[in-house]
Design an enzyme around this catalytic site. Structure first.
Site, PDB file in Angstrom:
ATOM      1  N   SER A   1      44.112  53.552  45.015  1.00 53.53           N
ATOM      2  CA  SER A   1      43.168  52.895  45.948  1.00 53.53           C
ATOM      3  C   SER A   1      41.889  53.575  46.623  1.00 53.53           C
ATOM      4  CB  SER A   1      44.077  51.484  46.394  1.00 53.53           C
ATOM      5  OG  SER A   1      43.021  51.046  47.472  1.00 53.53           O
TER       6      SER A   1
ATOM      7  N   THR B   1      46.806  44.034  46.167  1.00 53.31           N
ATOM      8  CA  THR B   1      47.122  44.240  44.906  1.00 53.31           C
ATOM      9  C   THR B   1      47.496  44.475  44.107  1.00 53.31           C
ATOM     10  OG1 THR B   1      45.502  46.103  43.552  1.00 53.31           O
ATOM     11  CG2 THR B   1      46.519  47.058  45.280  1.00 53.31           C
TER      12      THR B   1
ATOM     13  N   LYS C   1      49.730  40.181  44.065  1.00 51.39           N
ATOM     14  CA  LYS C   1      48.622  38.945  44.552  1.00 51.39           C
ATOM     15  C   LYS C   1      49.738  37.759  45.006  1.00 51.39           C
ATOM     16  CE  LYS C   1      44.536  41.216  43.532  1.00 51.39           C
ATOM     17  NZ  LYS C   1      43.020  41.167  43.154  1.00 51.39           N
TER      18      LYS C   1
ATOM     19  N   ASN D   1      44.927  37.988  48.163  1.00 51.50           N
ATOM     20  CA  ASN D   1      44.379  39.291  48.130  1.00 51.50           C
ATOM     21  C   ASN D   1      44.265  39.385  49.518  1.00 51.50           C
ATOM     22  OD1 ASN D   1      42.228  38.694  49.041  1.00 51.50           O
ATOM     23  ND2 ASN D   1      40.985  40.014  47.816  1.00 51.50           N
TER      24      ASN D   1
ATOM     25  N   ASP E   1      38.341  37.329  47.001  1.00 49.16           N
ATOM     26  CA  ASP E   1      37.691  38.365  45.807  1.00 49.16           C
ATOM     27  C   ASP E   1      36.242  37.825  45.335  1.00 49.16           C
ATOM     28  OD1 ASP E   1      39.325  39.989  45.268  1.00 49.16           O
ATOM     29  OD2 ASP E   1      40.982  39.049  44.186  1.00 49.16           O
TER      30      ASP E   1
ATOM     31  N   GLY F   1      42.502  34.854  32.851  1.00 46.80           N
ATOM     32  CA  GLY F   1      43.625  35.680  33.345  1.00 46.80           C
ATOM     33  C   GLY F   1      43.139  35.263  35.222  1.00 46.80           C
TER      34      GLY F   1
ATOM     35  N   ASN G   1      37.353  32.041  26.592  1.00 47.76           N
ATOM     36  CA  ASN G   1      38.751  33.571  26.379  1.00 47.76           C
ATOM     37  C   ASN G   1      39.109  33.671  25.201  1.00 47.76           C
ATOM     38  OD1 ASN G   1      40.499  35.221  28.029  1.00 47.76           O
ATOM     39  ND2 ASN G   1      42.144  33.427  27.579  1.00 47.76           N
TER      40      ASN G   1
ATOM     41  N   TYR H   1      34.922  48.616  36.546  1.00 48.64           N
ATOM     42  CA  TYR H   1      33.769  49.567  37.307  1.00 48.64           C
ATOM     43  C   TYR H   1      34.288  50.543  37.106  1.00 48.64           C
ATOM     44  CZ  TYR H   1      36.330  50.895  41.677  1.00 48.64           C
ATOM     45  OH  TYR H   1      37.956  51.339  41.891  1.00 48.64           O
TER      46      TYR H   1
END
Ligand code: ATR
Length: 269
Positions: A15, A62, A66, A87, A102, A128, A150, A216
């Site tokens: 993290s 995380t 959650k 979160n 988020d 999701g 989806n 990312y």
């Protein structure tokens, strides 16, 4: 006394949240300490309780906790309620406020990129947890359409039906959107993590489309590489969203809103 915060997850060693919050604290002059907590599966409530009794003031939560954090919270913000997941936790006395930053992080990061969402055609890929957390915040920006595609079609259809009273939304399979173009395409699937690209028709992209991957990494994700090969120039990965959701958590805890731009630049380096 220095206030304590942490990110809790499993795994958690990768993290970057401690680096982000240390940078925010330095930038805003806030006296906080921010660490990381590895919670064994099944022991989330105990780990949180220990942190609280030791004076902890708040947590980022995380994977995979959650939903546990949602269950543990004694009060929920509207956005946590609508995401069905938490979160961010903020502790005060016996209260544990559960929030979900988020969606706000995604919206803030798209705004940072100079793209407005109002009146636009948005395609959200995935249905999701990552997708569920951003549907209502995206709809609140009043797009012309929020399409959800989806692999498991029924999940996209159910998600769209759930929010149909809140704006222009439609769910379906990837091929259901063949021949349609979008101003913004957001990848909320975990396909990039497996080196895959969702089976989105190339027609979805125009040269002015913003392609945004919530994942990312050091290199372009498979989705961003595919968008680029379709002629898309405006590409963004999820580092900005990660830092913007952290900034929202920091604001909830400290009442001060840090500037994300220098922190994005720092982590890119
Ligand atoms: P998260 O909580 O991170 O969103 P999740 O609930 O497991 O994780 O959802 C992962 C999402 O990525 C789902 O929408 C999944 O599609 P399915 O619902 O059909 O499983 C999607 N996904 C994962 N791998 C994919 C792939 N290779 N191609 C397309 N979609 C994929």
């Amino acid at each position: 006394m220095t206030d304590r915060y942490a990110v809790v997850g499993n795994p958690v060693h990768h993290s970057v949240s401690p680096r982000i919050h240390a940078a925010f604290a330095k930038q805003t002059g806030q006296d906080i300490e921010y660490g990381s907590l590895l919670a064994p599966i099944g022991e989330f409530p105990m780990v949180v309780e220990r942190f609280r009794t030791e004076g902890g003031r708040g947590l980022n939560v995380t994977v995979p906790f959650k939903l546990d954090a949602f269950a543990l919270a004694t009060a929920l913000t509207d956005r946590a309620q609508s995401a069905g997941a938490v979160n961010t936790l903020k502790f005060g006395g016996r209260e544990a406020l559960g929030d979900n930053t988020d969606g706000a992080g995604l919206i803030a990061d798209i705004a940072r990129l100079g793209v407005s969402l109002g009146g636009k055609r948005i395609l959200l890929m995935g249905a999701g947890g990552a997708a569920r957390g951003v549907v209502l915040p995206l709809l609140e920006e009043k797009p012309a359409l929020l399409a959800i595609a989806n692999r498991t079609v029924q999940k996209a259809v159910a998600l769209a039906e759930h929010w149909v009273s809140r704006g222009a939304i439609r769910g379906g399979a990837y091929h259901d959107f063949a021949g349609e173009r979008f101003d913004i395409v957001v990848n909320a699937t975990s396909a990039s993590l497996h080196g895959d690209v969702p089976p989105l028709p190339d027609s979805a992209f125009a040269s002015a489309t913003l392609a945004y991957d919530m994942v990312y990494g050091n290199r372009a994700t498979p989705f961003l590489a595919a968008a680029k090969s379709c002629g898309v120039a405006h590409l963004a990965d999820g580092l900005g969203m990660l830092i913007a959701q952290a900034a929202e958590s920091f604001y909830l805890w400290r009442g001060v809103r840090p500037d994300t731009v220098p922190v994005i630049e720092m982590l890119r380096r």
